[in-house]
Design a protein around this motif. Structure first.
Motif, PDB file in Angstrom:
ATOM      1  N   PRO A 121       0.903  -1.586  -0.467  1.00 22.52           N
ATOM      2  CA  PRO A 121      -0.248  -0.276  -0.081  1.00 22.52           C
ATOM      3  C   PRO A 121       0.714   1.185   0.274  1.00 22.52           C
ATOM      4  CG  PRO A 121      -0.111  -0.528   2.534  1.00 22.52           C
ATOM      5  CD  PRO A 121       1.376  -1.967   0.952  1.00 22.52           C
ATOM      6  N   GLU A 122       1.952   1.369   0.624  1.00 27.92           N
ATOM      7  CA  GLU A 122       3.297   2.255   0.204  1.00 27.92           C
ATOM      8  C   GLU A 122       3.233   2.613  -0.957  1.00 27.92           C
ATOM      9  OE1 GLU A 122       5.821  -1.006  -0.142  1.00 27.92           O
ATOM     10  OE2 GLU A 122       4.603  -0.600   1.313  1.00 27.92           O
ATOM     11  N   SER A 123       3.130   2.081  -1.817  1.00 27.22           N
ATOM     12  CA  SER A 123       3.742   1.799  -3.428  1.00 27.22           C
ATOM     13  C   SER A 123       3.032   3.080  -4.250  1.00 27.22           C
ATOM     14  CB  SER A 123       3.940   0.818  -4.645  1.00 27.22           C
ATOM     15  OG  SER A 123       2.577   0.603  -4.379  1.00 27.22           O
ATOM     16  N   ILE A 124       1.224   3.547  -3.643  1.00 25.08           N
ATOM     17  CA  ILE A 124       0.423   4.108  -3.999  1.00 25.08           C
ATOM     18  C   ILE A 124       0.013   5.515  -2.617  1.00 25.08           C
ATOM     19  CG2 ILE A 124      -1.910   5.123  -5.200  1.00 25.08           C
ATOM     20  CD1 ILE A 124      -1.900   2.471  -7.239  1.00 25.08           C
ATOM     21  N   ASP A 125      -0.623   4.794  -1.720  1.00 26.78           N
ATOM     22  CA  ASP A 125      -1.072   5.841  -1.349  1.00 26.78           C
ATOM     23  C   ASP A 125       0.165   6.050   0.008  1.00 26.78           C
ATOM     24  OD1 ASP A 125      -3.625   5.370  -1.643  1.00 26.78           O
ATOM     25  OD2 ASP A 125      -3.994   3.848   0.080  1.00 26.78           O
ATOM     26  N   GLY A 126       1.493   5.847   0.238  1.00 21.15           N
ATOM     27  CA  GLY A 126       2.341   5.892   1.402  1.00 21.15           C
ATOM     28  C   GLY A 126       3.326   7.705   0.225  1.00 21.15           C
ATOM     29  N   LYS A 127       3.665   6.613  -0.815  1.00 14.59           N
ATOM     30  CA  LYS A 127       3.848   8.275  -1.371  1.00 14.59           C
ATOM     31  C   LYS A 127       3.142   9.616  -1.520  1.00 14.59           C
ATOM     32  CE  LYS A 127       6.788   6.150  -5.363  1.00 14.59           C
ATOM     33  NZ  LYS A 127       6.567   5.603  -6.635  1.00 14.59           N
ATOM     34  N   THR A 128       1.262   9.215  -1.895  1.00 15.47           N
ATOM     35  CA  THR A 128       0.703   9.515  -1.515  1.00 15.47           C
ATOM     36  C   THR A 128       0.753  11.227  -0.069  1.00 15.47           C
ATOM     37  OG1 THR A 128      -0.961   8.718  -2.790  1.00 15.47           O
ATOM     38  CG2 THR A 128      -1.398  10.203  -1.774  1.00 15.47           C
ATOM     39  N   ILE A 129       0.633  10.309   0.747  1.00 12.82           N
ATOM     40  CA  ILE A 129       0.629  10.633   2.158  1.00 12.82           C
ATOM     41  C   ILE A 129       2.353  11.174   2.097  1.00 12.82           C
ATOM     42  CG2 ILE A 129       1.078   9.903   4.641  1.00 12.82           C
ATOM     43  CD1 ILE A 129      -1.117   7.971   3.744  1.00 12.82           C
ATOM     44  N   LEU A 130       3.457  11.078   1.668  1.00 15.46           N
ATOM     45  CA  LEU A 130       4.852  11.483   1.956  1.00 15.46           C
ATOM     46  C   LEU A 130       4.661  12.848   0.938  1.00 15.46           C
ATOM     47  CD1 LEU A 130       7.336   7.849   1.723  1.00 15.46           C
ATOM     48  CD2 LEU A 130       6.387   9.553   3.877  1.00 15.46           C
ATOM     49  N   TYR A 131       4.610  12.685   0.255  1.00 15.22           N
ATOM     50  CA  TYR A 131       4.710  13.665  -0.865  1.00 15.22           C
ATOM     51  C   TYR A 131       3.342  15.076  -0.318  1.00 15.22           C
ATOM     52  CZ  TYR A 131       5.779  17.320  -4.909  1.00 15.22           C
ATOM     53  OH  TYR A 131       5.735  18.271  -5.478  1.00 15.22           O
ATOM     54  N   ALA A 132       2.685  14.544   0.248  1.00 15.41           N
ATOM     55  CA  ALA A 132       1.806  15.785   1.033  1.00 15.41           C
ATOM     56  C   ALA A 132       2.346  16.175   2.263  1.00 15.41           C
ATOM     57  CB  ALA A 132       0.022  15.054   1.017  1.00 15.41           C
ATOM     58  N   ALA A 133       2.828  15.251   2.857  1.00 17.60           N
ATOM     59  CA  ALA A 133       4.117  15.337   4.062  1.00 17.60           C
ATOM     60  C   ALA A 133       4.798  16.986   3.643  1.00 17.60           C
ATOM     61  CB  ALA A 133       4.823  14.393   4.671  1.00 17.60           C
TER      62      ALA A 133
END
Length: 151
Positions: A121-133
């Motif tokens: 799940p980090e490959s899509i949602d995790g990347k989204t969360i990290l870039y949003a940070a």
């Protein structure tokens, strides 16, 4: 009021005040934990950890949900140059992911380095969360980052 009762009240008030004054959880406070620091260092793998992390400016931790599980997000940036040097960390007790942003003043180009991103799940949602940070969106809208279990 008896002296022992007065001292008891003072003790309770003192504990409450000191607890209220406790530092919030940030990248810097997590970095003082040797176990967490070991996990962070392992996340970098063969990539060198930026020197500026030693004196980084950091924001308060944000709780998110990825694949229905709770995670913590931390953001650190280079003191006096936050726009150009940032590191976002997404972690729980079992996993740690990261995004490092490097840029130059006045340049529209960003260099992004992803850490521990695999096929989960980090490959899509995790990347989204990290870039949003990195962009600040996570801190402005934390309630928008509660991703349910994928079916």
């Amino acid at each position: 009021m008896k002296l022992s009762a007065l001292l008891g009240v003072m003790l309770v008030v003192g504990v409450t005040v000191s607890a209220a004054q406790a530092d919030p959880a940030t990248f810097n406070t997590y970095s003082t934990d040797p176990n967490w620091s070991t996990r962070l260092n392992a996340m970098f793998g063969k990539t060198s950890k930026p020197d500026w992390l030693k004196n980084a400016t950091s924001s308060e931790a944000v709780s998110v949900t990825m694949d229905g599980k709770p995670y913590t997000v931390l953001l650190a940036c280079k003191k006096h140059d936050c726009g150009n040097h940032q590191l976002a960390i997404l972690f729980d007790n079992a996993a740690i992911y990261g995004l490092r942003l490097e840029a130059a003043d006045g340049s529209p180009r960003e260099t992004l380095t992803w850490f521990n991103i695999g096929g989960g799940p980090e490959s899509i949602d995790g990347k989204t969360i990290l870039y949003a940070a990195i962009t600040g969106s996570l801190f402005n809208h934390p309630e928008a980052f509660a991703f349910p279990v994928k079916k």
